[in-house]
Design an enzyme around this catalytic site. Sequence first.
Site: not given
Length: 340
Positions: A62, A70, A135, A165-166, A178, A250
Amino acid sequence: MVGIQGAVLDRATKEFLSEIRPNGIILFSRNIENPRQLAELNRDLQRYALSMDLDPFFISVDQEGGRVRRLREPFCSFPSSWEMAGSDDPIASVRNFAVQTANELRLAGFNLDFVPVLDVVDENINLSSTVIGDRSFGSNPETVARLGSLVITQMRAQGIIPCGKHFPGHGATAVDSHFDLPVDDRPFEVLFRRDLVPFQKAIQNSVEMLMTAHVLFPKIDTKFPATMSRIILEGLLRTQIGFKGLIITDDLDMGAVSKRYSTERCVIESFQAGADILLICNSQDKSVEALISLRDAFNNGIFDEHRLFSSLDRIASLKRQYAKSFKPCDPEELSKLFSC
């Protein structure tokens, strides 16, 4: 597709991959120490796939820019999608992000980036209160569609597979998937007019892969979140909208689904709903359990060879299309980039 725990391909990781024999790997900050180490890890992963007589791995990450990235410095740092969309020249900003990011990812041995975020932020909720927030490219569906398609085109040109996504949209919920299951109870007509627009544009642009949302849409399916919903994946995405590419879930470790369903139920329902790749990012035990559940379901006739091979064919086709991007990388090439 699975996550691994360390920054090197050690014996324990090899044993895990040998047992799972996955189609791909997703890397996180825990796997990344510096550019050289990262390129060596990705090179070793592809070499190990070949040594196990497997097709080469999807090696994914990601790398969205903003707060979801990352790969840190010296890799290029970019603002959030929201900020890029609001810049003086959003087209130039987004193009630069996509080209630079894809080039670095390719040299580091990646072939798949989970971008663009195609979620449209709802105008009626606070930006900071949504899990997607900055985002997203914004609250205008046409803007999100246009900039998202630009990311797809530029990533593809650099040899990196894009994944939108998503689906069918995570921009109108305050609950973080999450941790728990978000519910979006807006009428389908609103979703179609707003949230689906960027995904339809991406599909017109032949986007190779889409990721599902762990969101319940009771006006479409009262029982299952999108990831596990045949009505949404096979009915809406495949049949009604006409998507021919890969569907990836996901992370099935996330609380939105893991709090409500067993691992067995998650993977079987998601696969039967139409997902081609099941993503488990953290728990290796859950990855093993998922594989056993799928094998048992197949042996017990819960799904047939046609369902299995339709996914395998789509996976194999995409890997052939991007064959050059699946070769083991040369860490020296990435070192040269950062030494300039």
